[in-house]
Design an enzyme around this catalytic site. Structure first.
Site, PDB file in Angstrom:
ATOM      1  N   ASP A 166       0.812  -1.212   0.000  1.00 36.15           N
ATOM      2  CA  ASP A 166       0.000   0.000   0.000  1.00 36.15           C
ATOM      3  C   ASP A 166       0.857   1.278   0.000  1.00 36.15           C
ATOM      4  OD1 ASP A 166      -2.333   1.583   0.298  1.00 36.15           O
ATOM      5  OD2 ASP A 166      -2.119   1.561   2.479  1.00 36.15           O
ATOM      6  N   ASN A 413       7.006  -7.494   6.584  1.00 36.41           N
ATOM      7  CA  ASN A 413       5.752  -6.854   6.997  1.00 36.41           C
ATOM      8  C   ASN A 413       4.580  -7.682   6.503  1.00 36.41           C
ATOM      9  OD1 ASN A 413       4.147  -4.509   8.057  1.00 36.41           O
ATOM     10  ND2 ASN A 413       3.430  -4.519   5.932  1.00 36.41           N
ATOM     11  N   GLU A 414       3.758  -8.123   7.440  1.00 36.72           N
ATOM     12  CA  GLU A 414       2.504  -8.809   7.146  1.00 36.72           C
ATOM     13  C   GLU A 414       2.611  -9.942   6.126  1.00 36.72           C
ATOM     14  OE1 GLU A 414      -0.592  -5.978   6.339  1.00 36.72           O
ATOM     15  OE2 GLU A 414      -0.592  -5.291   8.406  1.00 36.72           O
ATOM     16  N   ASN A 468      -0.184  -5.578  13.705  1.00 37.45           N
ATOM     17  CA  ASN A 468      -0.906  -4.585  12.900  1.00 37.45           C
ATOM     18  C   ASN A 468      -2.389  -4.925  12.995  1.00 37.45           C
ATOM     19  OD1 ASN A 468       1.667  -3.864  12.169  1.00 37.45           O
ATOM     20  ND2 ASN A 468       1.482  -4.354   9.996  1.00 37.45           N
ATOM     21  N   TYR A 470      -6.577  -3.469  12.716  1.00 42.45           N
ATOM     22  CA  TYR A 470      -7.448  -2.388  12.234  1.00 42.45           C
ATOM     23  C   TYR A 470      -8.926  -2.515  12.601  1.00 42.45           C
ATOM     24  CZ  TYR A 470      -3.541  -0.357   9.766  1.00 42.45           C
ATOM     25  OH  TYR A 470      -2.350   0.267   9.485  1.00 42.45           O
ATOM     26  N   TYR A 474     -11.026  -1.339   9.164  1.00 44.96           N
ATOM     27  CA  TYR A 474     -11.298  -2.310   8.093  1.00 44.96           C
ATOM     28  C   TYR A 474     -12.396  -3.305   8.474  1.00 44.96           C
ATOM     29  CZ  TYR A 474      -7.318  -0.480   5.531  1.00 44.96           C
ATOM     30  OH  TYR A 474      -6.468   0.345   4.846  1.00 44.96           O
ATOM     31  N   GLU A 508       0.845  -1.065  14.040  1.00 46.90           N
ATOM     32  CA  GLU A 508      -0.082  -0.366  13.137  1.00 46.90           C
ATOM     33  C   GLU A 508      -1.489  -0.419  13.693  1.00 46.90           C
ATOM     34  OE1 GLU A 508      -0.205  -1.255   8.936  1.00 46.90           O
ATOM     35  OE2 GLU A 508       1.975  -1.471   8.826  1.00 46.90           O
ATOM     36  N   TRP A 553      -0.481   4.093  12.794  1.00 49.23           N
ATOM     37  CA  TRP A 553      -0.222   4.210  11.368  1.00 49.23           C
ATOM     38  C   TRP A 553      -0.893   5.474  10.894  1.00 49.23           C
ATOM     39  CZ3 TRP A 553       3.235   1.993   8.560  1.00 49.23           C
ATOM     40  CH2 TRP A 553       3.127   1.981   7.161  1.00 49.23           C
ATOM     41  N   LYS A 572      -4.179   7.941   6.787  1.00 44.12           N
ATOM     42  CA  LYS A 572      -4.139   7.598   8.210  1.00 44.12           C
ATOM     43  C   LYS A 572      -3.102   8.415   8.971  1.00 44.12           C
ATOM     44  CE  LYS A 572      -6.024   2.979   7.604  1.00 44.12           C
ATOM     45  NZ  LYS A 572      -5.799   2.779   6.157  1.00 44.12           N
TER      46      LYS A 572
HETATM   47  C1  GCB Z   1      -1.294  -2.383   6.630  1.00 43.97           C
HETATM   48  C2  GCB Z   1       0.002  -2.247   5.913  1.00 43.97           C
HETATM   49  C3  GCB Z   1       0.283  -0.800   5.528  1.00 43.97           C
HETATM   50  C4  GCB Z   1      -0.995  -0.142   5.014  1.00 43.97           C
HETATM   51  C5  GCB Z   1      -2.019  -0.153   6.127  1.00 43.97           C
HETATM   52  C6  GCB Z   1      -3.351   0.472   5.686  1.00 43.97           C
HETATM   53  O1  GCB Z   1      -1.550  -3.341   7.300  1.00 43.97           O
HETATM   54  O2  GCB Z   1       1.082  -2.784   6.604  1.00 43.97           O
HETATM   55  O3  GCB Z   1       1.279  -0.791   4.554  1.00 43.97           O
HETATM   56  O4  GCB Z   1      -0.762   1.158   4.557  1.00 43.97           O
HETATM   57  O5  GCB Z   1      -2.266  -1.461   6.509  1.00 43.97           O
HETATM   58  O6  GCB Z   1      -3.571   1.637   5.952  1.00 43.97           O
HETATM   59  O7  GCB Z   1      -4.130  -0.237   5.071  1.00 43.97           O
END
Ligand code: GCB
Length: 599
Positions: A166, A413-414, A468, A470, A474, A508, A553, A572
Site C-alpha cells: 500500500d 511486513n505482514e 498490525n 485495524y 477495516y 499499526e 499508522w 491515516k
Molecule cells: C497495513 C500495511 C500498511 C498499510 C495499512 C493500511 O496493514 O502494513 O502498509 O498502509 O495497513 O492503511 O491499510
C-alpha cells in the site's frame, strides 16, 4: 551482497564528491538503450533532479505511471590527484534494479531499491578528465522480488505496476550518488558491541581492511577528549564513568580507526556511536537494562514533488514533529530508509525498528487490486525470492548495525503465516540471519490482522511481536467500534492466557482521516473519529502489561496506488502530507507526554 557499506566520509585519506543535481533521463519502453548506445551517455534526455523519484514531476499520466526500463546519465570529473586511490561510485538507492556503465563499459548490476551499492571504477575512469556514468534502472514489480507485486501489460501495450502493498511505487535515483576516492586495500567495515556496568562501559570492536596492517583505535567524547585507546583488529575500549546513549537523551562518542601499513598510516575511518545495550527480557524491552515503552509511528519516505527521494528538509521536520508529539521510536516501514535518517535518530535518541522491503508477501494484501486467493509461500517464486530477501537482510544489517538508534530488525511486513508452507521459509530466514548482527539485536516481523495467535504458524520465530490491527477501520467500523474493541480485547485475552512471555508492540492501527472534515457526533473519515479510534486502542493498551509499545499508522499521509479505498493516498496520517497536525496529533501529544518513559 556488498562487501562493506560504510557511509562516505571526507578526511586526509578519503574524498567524497556528490554527483547530485540534474542528470539526463530517458524512458526506454522499447528496450533499445544499449543498441542506441545510451550506456555511453546521452544529452537529449529530460533534465531530472537527483535524488528524487521521477514520477510526480510529470504532468502526463503515462510518464508518471511509467513501468519498465529507464536511464540516467551524467558527466563527472575525476581529478588527477585521485590517481593511485580506489575510485568508487556509490548509489544510495536505485529503485528497484540497476545496471551501471562508466564510459560505456558495464561495471555491475544491483537488485533492491532501498539499499546502497558501490561500483568500483578505478580502472575504468580517466583521471584529470571528464567521464560519463549511465545507469539503466528497472522499476517493475515481481513476485520473486522485494517489495512483491506484479507487472501487468494493458491492452494498449503499456506496462503497469500492481503492488501487493500500500505505497506508491516511486522510482528512480531516490538517494544521493557519491564519487569516492578511498585508499586501496583500506578499511571497509567495522562493528561494535557493548557491555555496560555501574561505572564502566566496554566497547568491543572489530575492524576490517583489505590489508594485514595494524590498527590504532580511539574513542573521543563530545568535548573532543580521547577517553579510551586500543590497538589491533579486534579489541576493547574501556570507558570509566561513561555517558550512555539513552532514549530521547542521546550522547555520541566518536570511534576512530587508523590503519597502519609498514609503519605508515594509510587510512582512517571515524564514526559516531552510542554506548548502550538492548535486551528483551520477559515482557520488557530494555535499553541500558531499563524498561522502555515505545511510542511513535510507522512512517514512509514520502513527500510532494520528489516522492521517495530523500529530502533532508522533510526529515528535519519529521524529527521535530516526533519530538513535539513525544515520540521515542519509529519503524522504517516498509523498507530501509536513507542513512541520514538513522543519523538523525542517533542524535535525537529515537529508537528505530529497521525493516527490509519484504512486504506484499500475502496475496490477499493485493485486495486493493481485486484480491488473489492463494497462499504466498506456496508459490514457485519462493526460492528466487528467498535469495534476494536474505541478501537484503544481510546488507541492511551490514549498513545499519553501528547505529545506536537501531533497536531491532523487522524481517517482513505482514507475510501470510497462516499456512504450514510458510514455516520452512521462516525457519531458514531466522536461522540464516541469526549471526549477521554482532550485537544480536532482536528480530521480528509484523503480524497481519488475520494472523492471530491461534492462526499464525510462525509465532515461535520473533523475539517480540509487532501487531498490525485495524478494528474500527477495516472491520467493526463506525458505530460498531465497540464490537471492534471487544474483539481486540478477546484476542489479547488469548495472548494473556498463553505461555508466551515476550513483549507485544502495536506497530499499526489507525483510521483514514480527511483533514478539515469535522462532524459531531463523529463519522468515519472525520478528525473526531480518528481521535475516538485512538482512544479506543489506548484504553486497550492500558489494560495489558505485556503491551510494550504503540506506533499508530502513520506519521503522515502518503501516496499509494489509486483505487476505491484511497482518496489521493492513504490518509491515516496523524499529520497531513505537508506535515501539519490533524486534531489527533494534539490528543496523542497529551497522552505521550504524560506517559513515563518506562510505562
Ligand atoms: C497495513 C500495511 C500498511 C498499510 C495499512 C493500511 O496493514 O502494513 O502498509 O498502509 O495497513 O492503511 O491499510
Amino acid at each position: 551482497m556488498e562487501k562493506g557499506l560504510l557511509y562516505p566520509i571526507i578526511n586526509q585519506y578519503r574524498s567524497d564528491q556528490k554527483l547530485d543535481g540534474l542528470w539526463n533521463f530517458k524512458f526506454d519502453p522499447a528496450a533499445e538503450g544499449e543498441s542506441q548506445g545510451w550506456q555511453k551517455g546521452f544529452n537529449n534526455g529530460i533534465k531530472m533532479p537527483v535524488p528524487a523519484s521521477f514520477n510526480d514531476f510529470f504532468t502526463d499520466k503515462d510518464a508518471r505511471e511509467y513501468t519498465g526500463d529507464f536511464w540516467y546519465s551524467k558527466e563527472f570529473f575525476v581529478p588527477k590527484y585521485y590517481e593511485g586511490q580506489e575510485i568508487q561510485i556509490r548509489f544510495g538507492a536505485a529503485t528497484h534494479r540497476a545496471v551501471v556503465y562508466v564510459n560505456g563499459q558495464e561495471i555491475r548490476s544491483h537488485e533492491g531499491g532501498f539499499l546502497p551499492f558501490t561500483a568500483e571504477v578505478t580502472n575504468t575512469v580517466k583521471f584529470g578528465e571528464k567521464n560519463i556514468v549511465s545507469v539503466k534502472i528497472n522499476n517493475e514489480l515481481h513476485r520473486d522480488a522485494l517489495p512483491a507485486g506484479d507487472t501487468a501489460t494493458l491492452k494498449n501495450g503499456k506496462k503497469m505496476a500492481k503492488p501487493f502493498f500500500d505505497f506508491y511505487n516511486y522510482s528512480g535515483l531516490n538517494r544521493s550518488v557519491h564519487l569516492l576516492a578511498v585508499p586501496k586495500n583500506g578499511i571497509y567495515d567495522y562493528s561494535t558491541t557493548y557491555e555496560i556496568s555501574d561505572h564502566e562501559a566496554i566497547v568491543h570492536y572489530s575492524v576490517n581492511a583489505d590489508t594485514d596492517g595494524d590498527f590504532k583505535v580511539s574513542l573521543t567524547d563530545e568535548n573532543g577528549n580521547v577517553v579510551a585507546t586500543s590497538t589491533g583488529k579486534d579489541g576493547d575500549l574501556t570507558v570509566k564513568n561513561p555517558t550512555l546513549w539513552n532514549v530521547r537523551d542521546a550522547y555520541l562518542y566518536t570511534i576512530r580507526f587508523e590503519l597502519i601499513d609498514n609503519g605508515k598510516p594509510v587510512d582512517e575511518y571515524g564514526d559516531q556511536i552510542g554506548l548502550r545495550t538492548i535486551e528483551i527480557k520477559g515482557h520488557q524491552i530494555l535499553v541500558n537494562h531499563k524498561s522502555v515503552y515505545l511510542r511513535g509511528f510507522g512512517r514512509h519516505e514520502d513527500s510532494i514533488y520528489a516522492g521517495r527521494g530523500f529530502d533532508m528538509n522533510v526529515e528535519r521536520r519529521d524529527v521535530n514533529l516526533m519530538k513535539w508529539i513525544g515520540a521515542n521510536s519509529f519503524r522504517s516501514s516498509h523498507y530501509p530508509y536513507d542513512e541520514q535518517v538513522y543519523k538523525f535518530a542517533d542524535r535525537e535518541g529515537i529508537l528505530v525498528i529497521d525493516e527490509v522491503p519484504a512486504v506484499g508477501f500475502k496475496m490477499a494484501a493485493a485486495s486493493f487490486l481485486g484480491g488473489l486467493d492463494q497462499s504466498f509461500f506456496d508459490g514457485d517464486w519462493i526460492h528466487d525470492l528467498y535469495k534476494k530477501h536474505i541478501d537484503q537482510v544481510t546488507d541492511l544489517i551490514k549498513r545499519d548495525k553501528n547505529h545506536p538508534s537501531v533497536l531491532a530488525w523487522s524481517l517482513l511486513n505482514e507475510p501470510d503465516t497462516s499456512k504450514k508452507s510458510a514455516v520452512p521459509y521462516f525457519e531458514k530466514l531466522f536461522k540464516d540471519s541469526a549471526n549477521l548482527d554482532p550485537e544480536k539485536r532482536p528480530r521480528t516481523f509484523t503480524l497481519n490482522e488475520d494472523d492471530t495467535i491461534d492462526v499464525s504458524k510462525c509465532l515461535r520465530f520473533p523475539d517480540f511481536y509487532l501487531l498490525n490491527r485495524y478494528p474500527g477501520w477495516y472491520h467493526k467500523w463506525g458505530y460498531e467500534i465497540s464490537d471492534g474493541e471487544a474483539g481486540l480485547r478477546a484476542e489479547l485475552d488469548e495472548w494473556k492466557k498463553s505461555d508466551i512471555d515476550k513483549p507485544i508492540v502495536f506497530s499499526e492501527y489507525g483510521a483514514d482521516t480527511e483533514p478539515g472534515l469535522h462532524k459531531l457526533p463523529s463519522i468515519m473519515w472525520s478528525e473526531e473519529y480518528q481521535i475516538e479510534l485512538l482512544e479506543m486502542f489506548d484504553r486497550v493498551f492500558d489494560s495489558y502489561d505485556f503491551i510494550r509499545g504503540e506506533q499508530p499508522w502513520n506519521l503522515a499521509d502518503f501516496q499509494t496506488v489509486e483505487g476505491n479505498m484511497r482518496v489521493n493516498g492513504n490518509k491515516k496520517g496523524i499529520f497531513t502530507r505537508d506535515r501539519q497536525p490533524k486534531a489527533a496529533a494534539f490528543y496523542l501529544r497529551k497522552r505521550w507526554n504524560k506517559l513515563p518513559l518506562d510505562w
